[in-house]
Design an enzyme around this catalytic site. Structure first.
Site, short mmCIF file in Angstrom:
data_model
loop_
_atom_site.label_atom_id
_atom_site.label_comp_id
_atom_site.label_asym_id
_atom_site.label_seq_id
_atom_site.Cartn_x
_atom_site.Cartn_y
_atom_site.Cartn_z
N GLU A 15 6.52 3.50 6.56
CA GLU A 15 6.31 4.77 5.82
C GLU A 15 6.57 6.03 6.66
OE1 GLU A 15 2.39 4.30 4.11
OE2 GLU A 15 2.96 2.46 3.07
N GLU A 22 5.74 -5.72 -0.83
CA GLU A 22 4.33 -5.50 -1.25
C GLU A 22 4.20 -5.39 -2.76
OE1 GLU A 22 2.49 -2.20 0.78
OE2 GLU A 22 3.51 -2.63 2.67
O1 9MR Z 1 -3.98 -3.09 0.58
C1 9MR Z 1 -4.34 -2.43 1.77
C2 9MR Z 1 -5.78 -1.98 1.68
O2 9MR Z 1 -6.63 -3.09 1.58
C3 9MR Z 1 -6.10 -1.17 2.91
O3 9MR Z 1 -7.38 -0.66 2.79
C4 9MR Z 1 -5.10 -0.04 3.09
C5 9MR Z 1 -5.34 0.66 4.40
O4 9MR Z 1 -5.22 -0.28 5.43
O5 9MR Z 1 -3.77 -0.53 3.11
C6 9MR Z 1 -3.42 -1.24 1.97
O6 9MR Z 1 -2.10 -1.72 2.12
C7 9MR Z 1 -1.07 -0.75 2.17
C8 9MR Z 1 -0.02 -1.25 3.12
O7 9MR Z 1 -0.59 -1.53 4.37
C9 9MR Z 1 1.11 -0.25 3.26
N1 9MR Z 1 1.65 0.09 1.96
C10 9MR Z 1 0.71 0.49 0.94
C11 9MR Z 1 -0.38 -0.58 0.81
C12 9MR Z 1 -1.34 -0.23 -0.33
O8 9MR Z 1 -2.00 0.97 -0.04
#
Ligand code: 9MR
Length: 395
Positions: free
Chosen positions: A188, A304
């Site tokens: 990102e 994802e």
């Molecule tokens: O699904 C993830 C959530 O459980 C966490 O709290 C969050 C922060 O670590 O990240 C979420 O996953 C993200 C991913 O790492 C990057 N792309 C967006 C995802 C959804 O927010």
């Protein structure tokens, strides 16, 4: 002209009026959005489609038949606490991704407890679980602007940021070398709204190290595990709307710059967080983007995928049809591109999804963004994924 003095009362009244004005504008915008979403949903609900599939082989087998991979993200806590969930990963997937355990700090997982230490307990558990279930393991993620531990802000500076980046990647990638097949090296890093000509997001890494932090991260990862597939991963790339168009264009330019510098980058990860109500997926435009990425010699992974529920009906059969439609439209276009090698969903069962906390339904009903329902039954979204694999060309 005579000015009335600014009494406290006048300031207060003016302030309240302005606030009320802003409030009305916000409410009008929300009402407009609600109406628009509802008309999109009505249209989507009216589309008659079949999600029929042949046989009942698992997604991983359907994917493998085409030279593709299918996998899902999970958290250690859920896999450990719920053995029947663990079984589903072994049954449906050939790839596992840790939702938390390889971030610097996420949820209950703390890979970087202090500036000088690493705690691999949770991540090791995940890798061992994957090995026991015969799952390939993807690493997510090394360099991100989020999930940095609380000590980061007071410890990392312009003077030592490069050292932190290099040491983190060397240690973590080195620790798992040979056991992690692909890494989201940088996550990102593009945000056109941050206003830079190169589209890079304003992050501590960029501010401290400069734009070459991305190239550096890939080079260190490549040295630390020369066999790993190194991926740049990002979101909001999917729809035919100006913000996604701007992001696609900035991501493509970043990839071009990296390739022209000889950066060891091997693939683009497209997150694929879709919105169930969204009608503006343009298969042709998206295919063109995939072809442009592929023409740089890069592979593409959908990393994802899930479908969020704003505006979708409460009736879960109707809701599931709309969400399955989103999966099928996106995947049938995407898997047509030979450079696409894998589909990962962000979770496997509706029982465990980040959307429950981050984007709950306004009516309080449970969200259903994933291929299996909360009782691990295959849903229409599962069928849609199965159909997309069945129809994909062989790699
Ligand atoms: O699904 C993830 C959530 O459980 C966490 O709290 C969050 C922060 O670590 O990240 C979420 O996953 C993200 C991913 O790492 C990057 N792309 C967006 C995802 C959804 O927010």
């Amino acid at each position: 002209m005579f000015q009335r003095p600014w009494t406290r009362r006048r300031i207060l009244v003016l302030g309240l009026n302005t606030l009320a004005g802003v409030g009305t504008a916000v409410a009008a915008k929300a009402a407009y959005r609600h109406q628009k979403v509802q008309s999109q949903v009505q249209w989507l609900a009216s589309v008659d489609r079949s999600f029929a599939i042949e046989g009942n082989t698992a997604l991983r087998e359907r994917a493998a038949a085409k030279g593709l991979l299918y996998g899902a993200a999970a958290r250690r806590g859920d896999l450990e606490a719920d053995p029947s969930l663990a079984i589903q990963y072994g049954r449906e997937c050939n790839v596992l991704v840790p939702e938390w355990e390889l971030k610097w700090s996420a949820g209950s997982s703390l890979l970087r407890p202090t500036p000088s230490s690493f705690n691999f307990t949770d991540a090791d558990w995940m890798v061992n679980f994957a090995q026991a279930q015969d799952l390939i393991f993807r690493g997510h993620t090394l360099i991100w602007h989020l999930c940095l531990p609380s000590w980061f802000e007071t410890t990392v500076t312009r003077n030592n940021a490069e050292q932190f980046l290099v040491q983190h990647i060397k240690t973590v990638v080195g620790h798992f070398a040979g056991r992690i097949s692909s890494w989201d090296v940088v996550n990102e890093a593009i945000e056109p709204n941050d206003g830079r000509a190169d589209g890079l997001r304003n992050t501590p890494w960029l501010n401290f190290i400069g734009e070459d932090y991305i190239d550096l991260a890939f080079r260190v990862a490549a040295i630390s595990d020369p066999k790993a597939l190194l991926v740049y991963n990002d979101y909001d790339l999917e729809y035919d709307i100006p913000s996604h168009e701007a992001k696609r264009s900035a991501v493509l330019k970043l990839l071009e710059r990296l390739k022209s510098k000889g950066t060891p980058i091997h693939a683009l990860g497209i997150q694929g967080h879709l919105a169930g109500h969204e009608t503006r997926f343009n298969a042709q435009k998206f295919r063109k983007f995939l072809a442009d990425v592929a023409s740089l010699g890069l592979k593409i992974l959908i990393t994802e995928m899930d479908v969020s529920e704003e505006g979708l009906p409460a009736d879960f059969q109707e809701r599931d049809r709309i969400m399955a439609g989103a999966y099928e439209d996106f995947l049938s276009a995407t898997l047509d591109e030979q450079a696409v090698t894998a589909l990962i969903t962000w979770g496997l069962s509706d029982r465990y999804t980040w959307l429950t906390d981050f984007y709950p339904r306004s009516d309080g009903a449970a969200v259903r963004p994933l291929p299996l329902d909360e009782n691990f039954q295959r849903k229409l979204s599962w069928n849609a994924i199965a159909r997309a694999f069945d129809q994909a060309p062989v790699r």
